[in-house]
Scaffold this motif. Structure first.
Motif, PDB file in Angstrom:
ATOM      1  N   ILE A 334       0.837  -1.197   0.000  1.00 46.18           N
ATOM      2  CA  ILE A 334       0.000   0.000   0.000  1.00 46.18           C
ATOM      3  C   ILE A 334       0.872   1.247   0.000  1.00 46.18           C
ATOM      4  O   ILE A 334       1.873   1.322   0.717  1.00 46.18           O
ATOM      5  N   LEU A 335       0.477   2.213  -0.807  1.00 48.58           N
ATOM      6  CA  LEU A 335       1.100   3.532  -0.783  1.00 48.58           C
ATOM      7  C   LEU A 335       0.027   4.538  -0.382  1.00 48.58           C
ATOM      8  O   LEU A 335      -0.905   4.810  -1.139  1.00 48.58           O
ATOM      9  N   PHE A 336       0.131   5.044   0.850  1.00 49.42           N
ATOM     10  CA  PHE A 336      -0.791   6.076   1.315  1.00 49.42           C
ATOM     11  C   PHE A 336      -0.325   7.433   0.791  1.00 49.42           C
ATOM     12  O   PHE A 336       0.859   7.763   0.879  1.00 49.42           O
ATOM     13  N   GLN A 337      -1.251   8.199   0.261  1.00 45.66           N
ATOM     14  CA  GLN A 337      -0.985   9.590  -0.107  1.00 45.66           C
ATOM     15  C   GLN A 337      -1.858  10.458   0.779  1.00 45.66           C
ATOM     16  O   GLN A 337      -3.081  10.330   0.782  1.00 45.66           O
ATOM     17  N   MET A 338      -1.241  11.330   1.553  1.00 47.82           N
ATOM     18  CA  MET A 338      -1.962  12.101   2.559  1.00 47.82           C
ATOM     19  C   MET A 338      -1.742  13.593   2.347  1.00 47.82           C
ATOM     20  O   MET A 338      -0.624  14.031   2.061  1.00 47.82           O
ATOM     21  N   SER A 339      -2.799  14.339   2.516  1.00 49.20           N
ATOM     22  CA  SER A 339      -2.716  15.793   2.493  1.00 49.20           C
ATOM     23  C   SER A 339      -2.870  16.280   3.928  1.00 49.20           C
ATOM     24  O   SER A 339      -3.929  16.115   4.537  1.00 49.20           O
ATOM     25  N   VAL A 340      -1.805  16.845   4.476  1.00 51.64           N
ATOM     26  CA  VAL A 340      -1.772  17.212   5.889  1.00 51.64           C
ATOM     27  C   VAL A 340      -2.191  18.666   6.063  1.00 51.64           C
ATOM     28  O   VAL A 340      -1.588  19.579   5.484  1.00 51.64           O
ATOM     29  N   ASP A 341      -3.224  18.861   6.857  1.00 48.32           N
ATOM     30  CA  ASP A 341      -3.708  20.212   7.153  1.00 48.32           C
ATOM     31  C   ASP A 341      -2.656  20.956   7.978  1.00 48.32           C
ATOM     32  O   ASP A 341      -2.151  20.418   8.968  1.00 48.32           O
ATOM     33  N   PRO A 342      -2.310  22.179   7.605  1.00 52.78           N
ATOM     34  CA  PRO A 342      -1.286  22.933   8.355  1.00 52.78           C
ATOM     35  C   PRO A 342      -1.624  23.120   9.826  1.00 52.78           C
ATOM     36  O   PRO A 342      -0.722  23.316  10.650  1.00 52.78           O
ATOM     37  N   SER A 343      -2.914  23.050  10.175  1.00 58.17           N
ATOM     38  CA  SER A 343      -3.306  23.248  11.573  1.00 58.17           C
ATOM     39  C   SER A 343      -3.095  21.999  12.423  1.00 58.17           C
ATOM     40  O   SER A 343      -3.178  22.054  13.648  1.00 58.17           O
ATOM     41  N   GLY A 344      -2.837  20.863  11.785  1.00 58.90           N
ATOM     42  CA  GLY A 344      -2.601  19.630  12.532  1.00 58.90           C
ATOM     43  C   GLY A 344      -1.262  19.653  13.241  1.00 58.90           C
ATOM     44  O   GLY A 344      -0.404  20.497  12.971  1.00 58.90           O
ATOM     45  N   ILE A 345      -1.066  18.718  14.172  1.00 59.84           N
ATOM     46  CA  ILE A 345       0.197  18.645  14.914  1.00 59.84           C
ATOM     47  C   ILE A 345       1.108  17.635  14.226  1.00 59.84           C
ATOM     48  O   ILE A 345       0.868  16.429  14.261  1.00 59.84           O
ATOM     49  N   PHE A 346       2.143  18.143  13.567  1.00 55.89           N
ATOM     50  CA  PHE A 346       3.107  17.284  12.888  1.00 55.89           C
ATOM     51  C   PHE A 346       4.430  18.025  12.801  1.00 55.89           C
ATOM     52  O   PHE A 346       4.516  19.226  13.094  1.00 55.89           O
ATOM     53  N   ALA A 347       5.465  17.312  12.408  1.00 55.88           N
ATOM     54  CA  ALA A 347       6.794  17.919  12.307  1.00 55.88           C
ATOM     55  C   ALA A 347       7.467  17.462  11.029  1.00 55.88           C
ATOM     56  O   ALA A 347       7.351  16.296  10.640  1.00 55.88           O
ATOM     57  N   VAL A 348       8.146  18.381  10.363  1.00 54.34           N
ATOM     58  CA  VAL A 348       9.013  18.043   9.238  1.00 54.34           C
ATOM     59  C   VAL A 348      10.418  17.927   9.809  1.00 54.34           C
ATOM     60  O   VAL A 348      10.948  18.881  10.374  1.00 54.34           O
ATOM     61  N   LEU A 349      11.009  16.747   9.669  1.00 57.08           N
ATOM     62  CA  LEU A 349      12.245  16.451  10.382  1.00 57.08           C
ATOM     63  C   LEU A 349      13.467  16.573   9.483  1.00 57.08           C
ATOM     64  O   LEU A 349      13.426  16.251   8.301  1.00 57.08           O
ATOM     65  N   GLY A 350      14.550  17.014  10.084  1.00 63.50           N
ATOM     66  CA  GLY A 350      15.831  17.097   9.382  1.00 63.50           C
ATOM     67  C   GLY A 350      16.928  16.731  10.338  1.00 63.50           C
ATOM     68  O   GLY A 350      17.223  15.571  10.581  1.00 63.50           O
ATOM     69  N   LYS A 351      17.517  17.732  10.966  1.00 68.36           N
ATOM     70  CA  LYS A 351      18.606  17.499  11.918  1.00 68.36           C
ATOM     71  C   LYS A 351      18.131  16.806  13.189  1.00 68.36           C
ATOM     72  O   LYS A 351      18.938  16.331  13.983  1.00 68.36           O
ATOM     73  N   ASP A 352      16.811  16.732  13.370  1.00 68.23           N
ATOM     74  CA  ASP A 352      16.271  16.144  14.595  1.00 68.23           C
ATOM     75  C   ASP A 352      16.292  14.625  14.581  1.00 68.23           C
ATOM     76  O   ASP A 352      16.017  13.987  15.592  1.00 68.23           O
ATOM     77  N   ILE A 353      16.559  14.008  13.433  1.00 76.23           N
ATOM     78  CA  ILE A 353      16.508  12.557  13.353  1.00 76.23           C
ATOM     79  C   ILE A 353      17.905  11.985  13.162  1.00 76.23           C
ATOM     80  O   ILE A 353      18.854  12.701  12.847  1.00 76.23           O
ATOM     81  N   SER A 354      18.023  10.668  13.342  1.00 78.30           N
ATOM     82  CA  SER A 354      19.337  10.032  13.303  1.00 78.30           C
ATOM     83  C   SER A 354      19.745   9.625  11.896  1.00 78.30           C
ATOM     84  O   SER A 354      20.766   8.997  11.709  1.00 78.30           O
ATOM     85  N   PHE A 355      18.928   9.942  10.886  1.00 74.64           N
ATOM     86  CA  PHE A 355      19.292   9.709   9.493  1.00 74.64           C
ATOM     87  C   PHE A 355      18.690  10.842   8.673  1.00 74.64           C
ATOM     88  O   PHE A 355      17.791  11.534   9.115  1.00 74.64           O
ATOM     89  N   TYR A 356      19.188  11.050   7.456  1.00 78.66           N
ATOM     90  CA  TYR A 356      18.827  12.264   6.733  1.00 78.66           C
ATOM     91  C   TYR A 356      18.281  12.030   5.331  1.00 78.66           C
ATOM     92  O   TYR A 356      18.021  12.971   4.604  1.00 78.66           O
ATOM     93  N   ASP A 357      18.100  10.795   4.916  1.00 80.37           N
ATOM     94  CA  ASP A 357      17.834  10.550   3.502  1.00 80.37           C
ATOM     95  C   ASP A 357      16.392  10.192   3.183  1.00 80.37           C
ATOM     96  O   ASP A 357      16.089   9.791   2.078  1.00 80.37           O
ATOM     97  N   GLU A 358      15.468  10.343   4.129  1.00 80.21           N
ATOM     98  CA  GLU A 358      14.099   9.927   3.852  1.00 80.21           C
ATOM     99  C   GLU A 358      13.105  11.084   3.805  1.00 80.21           C
ATOM    100  O   GLU A 358      11.925  10.878   3.606  1.00 80.21           O
ATOM    101  N   LYS A 359      13.570  12.325   3.997  1.00 78.95           N
ATOM    102  CA  LYS A 359      12.687  13.498   3.941  1.00 78.95           C
ATOM    103  C   LYS A 359      11.440  13.258   4.775  1.00 78.95           C
ATOM    104  O   LYS A 359      10.313  13.377   4.311  1.00 78.95           O
ATOM    105  N   GLU A 360      11.650  12.915   6.054  1.00 77.20           N
ATOM    106  CA  GLU A 360      10.554  12.477   6.918  1.00 77.20           C
ATOM    107  C   GLU A 360       9.794  13.666   7.492  1.00 77.20           C
ATOM    108  O   GLU A 360      10.364  14.673   7.831  1.00 77.20           O
TER     109      GLU A 360
END
Length: 360
Positions: A334-360
């Motif tokens: 399954i490939l989920f495609q999600m549209s995340v509302d800006p008002s929701g609680i989420f984080a775009v991660l970079g330096k905060d994670i232990s790896f950098y290649d997944e654009k999490e």
């Protein structure tokens, strides 16, 4: 409500899926200290471990009806003769060829798709099993579906109990004031569970010394935040997600301080994003075919994930995770495609994670 029709929340993949390691080797003996240490390592990876010296007894065991997924470790001595007899067994998730005497020249995975790796070193074998265990945890993440007719105006007696419990538990965990005792009790639990795994014990020592954030560690790559610890390739990710998947209340409570800290860091990062438009993200995983049918039959419903949901902004990265499920005939990729509302609680991660290649 229409007569005879119950409008309830359908829980998807919330059952306590277990992962067991079954080892076939002519030389393994529980009375041998080396063998006992090896089995103890396996028990830190899976829910149970069984060993066999006899191929017929091994086959009899794995072909019995069971709900748990099996990771098979097969000695190179038996591989060629036994693979045709076990490869199509439904409950067999993956197979690993192990021979600590000499490397095998056979390319088993070209002929048998369930063969996920070969190893001549026990540490390598354990790392392969850990990787597969983590992949399975992602695929069996606990989710619930509220049918579209129930999204609005649903009374509490129409919802699945596990859905309500998880929501109530989340509110409680995020509201508790934790002290250092909470971390100390959790560290003690981890040392007991991973007593046979020297690598994980080292990570547990680091966690005890450098958590909570900020810790200004000179030994680690950076100041390890809660999200950094969660995404690190160690015991925390699998342990937390397994507890959430199986609703292991005791372990969830033990990890309550860690869950709260991750949630708070996500909130902090979200406040800094200042996004105005929806964010398109993707998630690739496998799902049991029957549960996928339930999902399809509830189009327009509410899908709830009972964990910290990891997604990627890169579609190809997410697809690569979905492809991992294609070799399992019991799973639907399954490939989920999600549209995340800006008002929701989420984080775009970079330096905060232990790896950098997944654009999490």
């Amino acid at each position: 409500r229409e007569q005879g029709k119950s409008k309830r929340c359908h829980s998807v993949q919330r059952f306590a899926q277990h992962f067991n390691i079954v080892w076939l080797d002519p030389n393994i003996k529980e009375s041998d200290e080396t063998s006992r240490n090896s089995l103890a390592r396996f028990r830190t990876i899976a829910d149970a471990t069984n060993i066999f010296n006899d191929p017929d007894q091994f086959i009899d065991y794995i072909t019995r009806p069971r709900s748990e997924k099996l990771f098979l470790v097969v000695s190179d001595t038996f591989a060629r003769s036994i693979f045709p007899r076990i490869h199509k067994v439904v409950q067999v998730d993956s197979i690993y060829v192990f021979d600590n005497n000499q490397p095998s020249n056979a390319r088993w995975n070209q002929e048998w798709s369930k063969v996920k790796g070969t190893a001549t070193q026990f540490d390598t074998l354990c790392n392969l099993l850990k990787l597969r265990s983590r992949q399975c945890e992602d695929n069996f993440a606990s989710t619930s579906v509220v049918p579209s007719a129930n999204v609005t105006g649903t009374s509490s007696d129409e919802l699945d109990p596990s859905f309500m419990y998880s929501q109530i538990l989340k509110e409680i965990l995020l509201d508790v004031d934790y002290n250092s005792k909470a971390k100390n009790e959790f560290v003690k639990l981890c040392r007991e569970q991973f007593s046979a795994d020297k690598d994980e014990l080292k990570v547990i020592d680091e966690f005890e010394q450098y958590y909570p954030y900020p810790s200004h560690s000179k030994e680690l790559d950076q100041d390890p935040s809660p999200i950094w610890w969660y995404t690190r390739d160690c015991f925390l990710y699998v342990m937390l997600n397994k507890a959430l998947r199986t609703l292991d209340i005791e372990k969830i409570i033990k990890m309550g301080f860690f869950i709260r800290d991750i949630h708070r860091q996500i909130e902090e990062i979200h406040l800094e994003l200042q996004l105005r438009e929806p964010l398109e993200v993707y998630r690739g995983q496998g799902m049991i075919a029957d549960e996928f049918e339930k999902l399809k039959n509830n189009k327009g419903g509410l899908l709830s994930f009972n964990n910290f949901l990891s997604t990627s902004m890169d579609r190809d990265t997410a697809k690569s995770f979905a492809y991992l499920a294609q070799s399992d005939p019991n799973m639907t990729a399954i490939l989920f495609q999600m549209s995340v509302d800006p008002s929701g609680i989420f984080a775009v991660l970079g330096k905060d994670i232990s790896f950098y290649d997944e654009k999490e």
